[in-house]
Design a protein around this motif. Structure first.
Motif, mmCIF file in Angstrom:
data_model
loop_
_atom_site.group_PDB
_atom_site.id
_atom_site.type_symbol
_atom_site.label_atom_id
_atom_site.label_comp_id
_atom_site.label_asym_id
_atom_site.label_seq_id
_atom_site.Cartn_x
_atom_site.Cartn_y
_atom_site.Cartn_z
ATOM 1 N N THR A 10 2.196 16.338 2.094
ATOM 2 C CA THR A 10 2.406 15.111 2.858
ATOM 3 C C THR A 10 3.216 14.136 2.024
ATOM 4 O O THR A 10 2.805 13.763 0.922
ATOM 5 C CB THR A 10 1.060 14.474 3.237
ATOM 6 N N ILE A 11 4.366 13.724 2.540
ATOM 7 C CA ILE A 11 5.252 12.851 1.778
ATOM 8 C C ILE A 11 4.690 11.430 1.741
ATOM 9 O O ILE A 11 3.954 11.013 2.640
ATOM 10 C CB ILE A 11 6.678 12.848 2.369
ATOM 11 N N PRO A 12 5.028 10.653 0.711
ATOM 12 C CA PRO A 12 4.496 9.282 0.579
ATOM 13 C C PRO A 12 4.993 8.351 1.682
ATOM 14 O O PRO A 12 6.051 8.557 2.281
ATOM 15 C CB PRO A 12 5.010 8.832 -0.795
ATOM 16 N N LYS A 13 4.211 7.301 1.921
ATOM 17 C CA LYS A 13 4.555 6.225 2.852
ATOM 18 C C LYS A 13 4.188 4.901 2.187
ATOM 19 O O LYS A 13 3.242 4.845 1.401
ATOM 20 C CB LYS A 13 3.794 6.374 4.167
ATOM 21 N N ILE A 14 4.928 3.865 2.511
ATOM 22 C CA ILE A 14 4.684 2.547 1.923
ATOM 23 C C ILE A 14 4.515 1.520 3.034
ATOM 24 O O ILE A 14 5.271 1.521 4.006
ATOM 25 C CB ILE A 14 5.841 2.126 0.994
ATOM 26 N N GLN A 15 3.518 0.658 2.882
ATOM 27 C CA GLN A 15 3.287 -0.444 3.819
ATOM 28 C C GLN A 15 3.322 -1.748 3.030
ATOM 29 O O GLN A 15 2.606 -1.907 2.045
ATOM 30 C CB GLN A 15 1.941 -0.278 4.527
ATOM 31 N N VAL A 31 2.411 -9.886 9.172
ATOM 32 C CA VAL A 31 3.483 -8.947 9.492
ATOM 33 C C VAL A 31 3.426 -7.803 8.493
ATOM 34 O O VAL A 31 3.110 -7.993 7.319
ATOM 35 C CB VAL A 31 4.866 -9.642 9.454
ATOM 36 N N ASN A 32 3.682 -6.600 8.984
ATOM 37 C CA ASN A 32 3.747 -5.408 8.160
ATOM 38 C C ASN A 32 5.107 -4.742 8.318
ATOM 39 O O ASN A 32 5.679 -4.745 9.422
ATOM 40 C CB ASN A 32 2.668 -4.403 8.566
ATOM 41 N N LEU A 33 5.608 -4.152 7.247
ATOM 42 C CA LEU A 33 6.756 -3.269 7.301
ATOM 43 C C LEU A 33 6.278 -1.893 6.860
ATOM 44 O O LEU A 33 5.888 -1.707 5.700
ATOM 45 C CB LEU A 33 7.876 -3.767 6.384
ATOM 46 N N ASN A 34 6.259 -0.956 7.806
ATOM 47 C CA ASN A 34 5.784 0.399 7.535
ATOM 48 C C ASN A 34 6.973 1.305 7.252
ATOM 49 O O ASN A 34 7.827 1.516 8.113
ATOM 50 C CB ASN A 34 4.985 0.915 8.728
ATOM 51 N N VAL A 35 7.034 1.834 6.045
ATOM 52 C CA VAL A 35 8.195 2.581 5.579
ATOM 53 C C VAL A 35 7.838 4.057 5.448
ATOM 54 O O VAL A 35 6.865 4.418 4.766
ATOM 55 C CB VAL A 35 8.691 2.044 4.222
ATOM 56 N N ARG A 36 8.618 4.902 6.109
ATOM 57 C CA ARG A 36 8.524 6.355 5.944
ATOM 58 C C ARG A 36 9.844 6.853 5.363
ATOM 59 O O ARG A 36 10.911 6.383 5.754
ATOM 60 C CB ARG A 36 8.265 7.065 7.274
ATOM 61 N N PHE A 37 9.774 7.820 4.499
ATOM 62 C CA PHE A 37 10.971 8.352 3.873
ATOM 63 C C PHE A 37 11.493 9.535 4.687
ATOM 64 O O PHE A 37 11.458 10.691 4.261
ATOM 65 C CB PHE A 37 10.672 8.739 2.418
ATOM 66 N N GLU A 38 11.994 9.183 5.870
ATOM 67 C CA GLU A 38 12.549 10.154 6.804
ATOM 68 C C GLU A 38 13.388 9.404 7.824
ATOM 69 O O GLU A 38 13.310 8.179 7.940
ATOM 70 C CB GLU A 38 11.424 10.903 7.519
ATOM 71 N N GLU A 39 14.188 10.136 8.573
ATOM 72 C CA GLU A 39 14.972 9.551 9.657
ATOM 73 C C GLU A 39 14.297 9.871 10.980
ATOM 74 O O GLU A 39 13.995 11.027 11.274
ATOM 75 C CB GLU A 39 16.402 10.100 9.645
ATOM 76 N N ALA A 54 15.284 6.442 4.658
ATOM 77 C CA ALA A 54 13.983 5.905 5.048
ATOM 78 C C ALA A 54 14.086 5.223 6.398
ATOM 79 O O ALA A 54 15.170 4.893 6.886
ATOM 80 C CB ALA A 54 13.472 4.915 3.997
ATOM 81 N N SER A 55 12.923 5.024 7.020
ATOM 82 C CA SER A 55 12.828 4.290 8.278
ATOM 83 C C SER A 55 11.807 3.181 8.111
ATOM 84 O O SER A 55 10.846 3.307 7.346
ATOM 85 C CB SER A 55 12.426 5.214 9.430
ATOM 86 N N ILE A 56 12.018 2.071 8.846
ATOM 87 C CA ILE A 56 11.138 0.912 8.751
ATOM 88 C C ILE A 56 10.674 0.527 10.150
ATOM 89 O O ILE A 56 11.497 0.365 11.058
ATOM 90 C CB ILE A 56 11.847 -0.288 8.090
ATOM 91 N N ASN A 57 9.380 0.399 10.304
ATOM 92 C CA ASN A 57 8.799 0.022 11.582
ATOM 93 C C ASN A 57 7.932 -1.216 11.371
ATOM 94 O O ASN A 57 6.907 -1.152 10.693
ATOM 95 C CB ASN A 57 7.948 1.174 12.143
ATOM 96 N N MET A 116 0.856 -1.189 0.000
ATOM 97 C CA MET A 116 0.000 0.000 0.000
ATOM 98 C C MET A 116 0.890 1.236 0.000
ATOM 99 O O MET A 116 1.710 1.420 0.917
ATOM 100 C CB MET A 116 -0.899 -0.006 1.234
ATOM 101 N N ALA A 117 0.759 2.051 -1.027
ATOM 102 C CA ALA A 117 1.511 3.303 -1.136
ATOM 103 C C ALA A 117 0.557 4.456 -0.832
ATOM 104 O O ALA A 117 -0.341 4.749 -1.627
ATOM 105 C CB ALA A 117 2.115 3.450 -2.521
ATOM 106 N N ARG A 118 0.732 5.072 0.322
ATOM 107 C CA ARG A 118 -0.125 6.180 0.729
ATOM 108 C C ARG A 118 0.447 7.507 0.225
ATOM 109 O O ARG A 118 1.653 7.709 0.224
ATOM 110 C CB ARG A 118 -0.268 6.217 2.249
ATOM 111 N N ASP A 119 -0.475 8.385 -0.167
ATOM 112 C CA ASP A 119 -0.075 9.713 -0.659
ATOM 113 C C ASP A 119 0.964 9.564 -1.763
ATOM 114 O O ASP A 119 1.992 10.259 -1.764
ATOM 115 C CB ASP A 119 0.468 10.564 0.490
ATOM 116 N N ILE A 120 0.696 8.666 -2.699
ATOM 117 C CA ILE A 120 1.679 8.291 -3.697
ATOM 118 C C ILE A 120 2.104 9.478 -4.549
ATOM 119 O O ILE A 120 3.261 9.558 -4.993
ATOM 120 C CB ILE A 120 1.117 7.146 -4.585
#
Length: 356
Positions: free
Chosen positions: A231-236, A255-263, A273-276, A192-196
């Protein structure tokens, strides 16, 4: 009066900063919906397959056999803020489904005391009024199955409306894109790509209303320009598997990997990017009673001695489904493991196929 005026200034400023890109713009759209999903720490990108898929991954809407309705309510910050959600989806044919959903996150009936005392120092309680700060997210969803067996895609078009009393308001627009794939052995994959395309908000401030509080801080002239937030994009990315035991019992693991393009303080973080990660489990009995649990929001927290400590946010939930009606409950932030406040979440889902 000064305290209330300062709070209004700070609140407007937090929403209309002069920065072009804000890391946490429209965060109310990231809280999540559906108590069943929240009870699994939102690790549902791969297997979401009902009306709530319009939020989690619109590709999952293709699994609907008939119209569905979903409602949810939750309170935050000791019942100060209310979070409400409603969604409806319907199949167009065997290969496509449409849906619509509305999210409202608001603090209502805030006392506006900026005009309580006039220029001569006289107090007039009739000059006290009420206002609300409300965020609205209206989403239109479309899902379609592709010629490749097991592969579905979906898209969201979002309209964002944010209102701070008569002081400021904004309109925003954005898109999400999702996909799901199911293998022959019950493994499911989702992205899922949010705010693509990035989601922007154009803010406007009522200068007459703002003039009432402009001099709330002595010696300072507050000026808040009309701005645009992006709002920058996020990927799940999600993976899940359903296992049946003796026909009556099921175990869903995801399991999910939530990716934000920030530190940030996520468990995995870099300048790019960061992964949660998030983990979710659902134990079901005869497709009627469900027990859920999950772990998410893994953070590296800095302690007073500058050491790092890993924290996480657990959650659990219960669900009951009978003749097309499903009621779910979720409780998050057990034991105050994270800085977020715990919440009791209730949701209702109705499948109209059982009433035809």
């Amino acid at each position: 009066m000064r305290v209330i005026a300062i709070l209004i200034i700070l609140f407007i400023s937090s929403h209309t900063s002069g920065q072009v890109v804000r890391k946490y713009s429209n965060e109310f759209m990231n809280i999540g919906v559906d108590a069943a999903a929240l009870g699994m720490s939102s690790a549902v990108t791969a297997h979401t397959a009902d009306v709530n898929a319009g939020y989690w991954n619109p590709a999952g809407l293709i699994n609907l056999d008939d119209n569905q309705l979903s409602l949810m309510h939750s309170s935050y910050f000791a019942n100060i803020a209310n979070y409400d959600y409603a969604a409806y989806a319907m199949p167009l044919d065997r290969e496509s489904v449409i849906g619509i959903s509305l999210i409202r996150f608001a603090v209502d009936d805030i006392l506006d005391t900026t005009q309580l005392i006039d220029d001569q120092g006289n107090i007039n309680y009739d000059r006290i009024s009420l206002f609300s700060t409300a965020d609205y997210g209206l989403t239109f969803s479309y899902a379609r199955s592709l010629p490749v067996q097991g592969l579905n895609v979906g898209v969201n078009a979002k309209v964002i409306r944010r209102v701070i009393g008569n002081f400021a308001s904004s309109w925003g627009f954005g898109f999400d894109l999702g996909a799901q794939f199911e293998s022959n052995n019950n493994w499911k994959f989702g992205i899922m790509a949010r705010d693509i395309t990035t989601t922007f908000n154009a803010w406007s401030i009522d200068k007459n209303e703002f003039a009432k509080i402009q001099n709330a801080i002595d010696g300072q002239n507050q000026e808040l320009p009309e701005t645009t937030e992006i709002t920058i994009p996020k990927i799940q990315i999600g993976l899940s598997k359903l296992v049946d035991f003796n026909y009556d019992y099921t175990l869903l693991s995801s399991v999910n990997l939530n990716v934000r393009f920030e530190e940030n303080n996520d468990i995995i973080s870099s300048s790019f990017a960061s992964i949660n990660p998030a983990l979710g489990f659902e134990f079901g009995y005869v497709d009627m009673v469900f027990l859920r649990a999950g772990m998410g929001n893994f953070q590296n927290e800095t302690q007073f001695d500058n050491s790092q400590q890993l924290s996480f946010q657990p959650s659990f939930g219960l669900g009951f489904k009978y003749r097309g009606v499903q009621i779910d409950y979720a409780f998050t932030d057990i034991g105050d493991q994270s800085v977020a406040l715990y919440s009791n979440v209730f949701s209702l889902k109705i499948d109209f196929s059982y009433f035809r």
